[in-house]
Write an enzyme that holds these catalytic residues in place. Sequence first.
Site, mmCIF file in Angstrom:
data_model
loop_
_atom_site.group_PDB
_atom_site.id
_atom_site.type_symbol
_atom_site.label_atom_id
_atom_site.label_comp_id
_atom_site.label_asym_id
_atom_site.label_seq_id
_atom_site.Cartn_x
_atom_site.Cartn_y
_atom_site.Cartn_z
ATOM 1 N N ASN A 63 -44.550 -7.595 71.675
ATOM 2 C CA ASN A 63 -43.181 -7.736 72.160
ATOM 3 C C ASN A 63 -43.163 -8.755 73.286
ATOM 4 O OD1 ASN A 63 -40.372 -7.047 72.511
ATOM 5 N ND2 ASN A 63 -40.961 -5.889 74.343
ATOM 6 N N HIS A 73 -40.940 -9.532 76.770
ATOM 7 C CA HIS A 73 -39.949 -8.930 77.663
ATOM 8 C C HIS A 73 -39.696 -9.906 78.809
ATOM 9 C CE1 HIS A 73 -37.608 -5.769 79.499
ATOM 10 N NE2 HIS A 73 -38.196 -6.051 80.638
ATOM 11 N N SER A 101 -43.273 -11.521 79.960
ATOM 12 C CA SER A 101 -44.553 -10.925 79.578
ATOM 13 C C SER A 101 -44.592 -10.713 78.071
ATOM 14 C CB SER A 101 -44.734 -9.545 80.236
ATOM 15 O OG SER A 101 -44.501 -9.600 81.627
ATOM 16 N N ASP A 161 -41.094 -1.093 76.941
ATOM 17 C CA ASP A 161 -41.443 -2.270 77.740
ATOM 18 C C ASP A 161 -42.718 -2.059 78.560
ATOM 19 O OD1 ASP A 161 -39.230 -3.612 76.744
ATOM 20 O OD2 ASP A 161 -37.931 -2.915 78.350
HETATM 21 C C1 GAR Z 1 -35.374 -12.867 75.108
HETATM 22 O O1 GAR Z 1 -35.141 -13.261 76.435
HETATM 23 C C2 GAR Z 1 -36.343 -11.695 75.059
HETATM 24 O O2 GAR Z 1 -37.336 -11.762 76.039
HETATM 25 C C3 GAR Z 1 -35.408 -10.536 75.307
HETATM 26 O O3 GAR Z 1 -34.257 -10.836 74.576
HETATM 27 C C4 GAR Z 1 -34.116 -12.256 74.490
HETATM 28 C C5 GAR Z 1 -33.962 -12.613 73.038
HETATM 29 O O4 GAR Z 1 -33.688 -13.982 72.876
HETATM 30 N N1 GAR Z 1 -36.018 -9.286 74.917
HETATM 31 C C6 GAR Z 1 -35.837 -8.142 75.557
HETATM 32 O O5 GAR Z 1 -35.093 -8.017 76.508
HETATM 33 C C7 GAR Z 1 -36.633 -6.965 74.994
HETATM 34 N N2 GAR Z 1 -36.668 -5.882 75.926
HETATM 35 P P1 GAR Z 1 -33.953 -14.665 71.477
HETATM 36 O O6 GAR Z 1 -33.235 -13.823 70.434
HETATM 37 O O7 GAR Z 1 -33.302 -16.022 71.595
HETATM 38 O O8 GAR Z 1 -35.425 -14.740 71.245
#
Ligand code: GAR
Length: 217
Positions: free
Chosen positions: A107, A109, A136, A145
């Site tokens: 994942n 985060h 991370s 997370d």
């Molecule tokens: C990213 O910033 C990712 O790190 C976050 O959602 C966004 C997705 O963007 N994920 C989380 O918050 C998970 N807990 P993307 O769809 O453009 O990759």
Amino acid sequence: MKKIVILISGRGSNMEAVVRACATEGWPAQVVAVIANRPEATGLAFAAAHGIATAVVDHRQFDQREAFDAALAEAIDRFAPDLVVLAGFMRVLTAGFVGHYAGRMLNIHPSLLPSFAGLKTHQQALDAGVRLHGASVHFVTAQLDHGPIVIQAALPVLASDDVTTLAARVLAAEHIIYPRAVRWFVEGRLALDGLTVVLTPPEPQWLFADYTAGEGV
Ligand code: GAR
């Protein structure tokens, strides 16, 4: 050839970064499917346009978290992946689901874990007044997370930052570290020593954004 399935909920820019790096860097791997929990996830179009199989398991069709996770696992396992990559997949997963993919699910985060788990991480960072923030990549465990950290990117929080500017710089760093972490996995270079992820042969499992000139990552 390792098989990768990527799960998304929306935009999918991290998924795009992994797909592009896999193709251009000649990884011993292939992204075999992109699966979303929302039919409107815009990243699905990118995947389809790149000849990648897509599927939707809409969480709104399920009353129980367990039933959704079972349907999702079935959709994933159809592709027999070596690695499941969560790329902005915004669902809390059951312990059973996580256990099924133990050691083969990553994942990303948008915070320097273990700080700021959960949602609105950039607002959390601004509210806490931290001077360093980042992202991370970690192996997924049953605790939301949390899990052994593969790589982190750190960047300064500037006096002028708001959620939008901070999120944009963190996202640019995400697009560097996530493909790197996935490549290490498919190259068979990651091992666990307790909670510590050991990379062999070693290379930096961190990225410090060069921000001396006030430019991006
Ligand atoms: C990213 O910033 C990712 O790190 C976050 O959602 C966004 C997705 O963007 N994920 C989380 O918050 C998970 N807990 P993307 O769809 O453009 O990759």
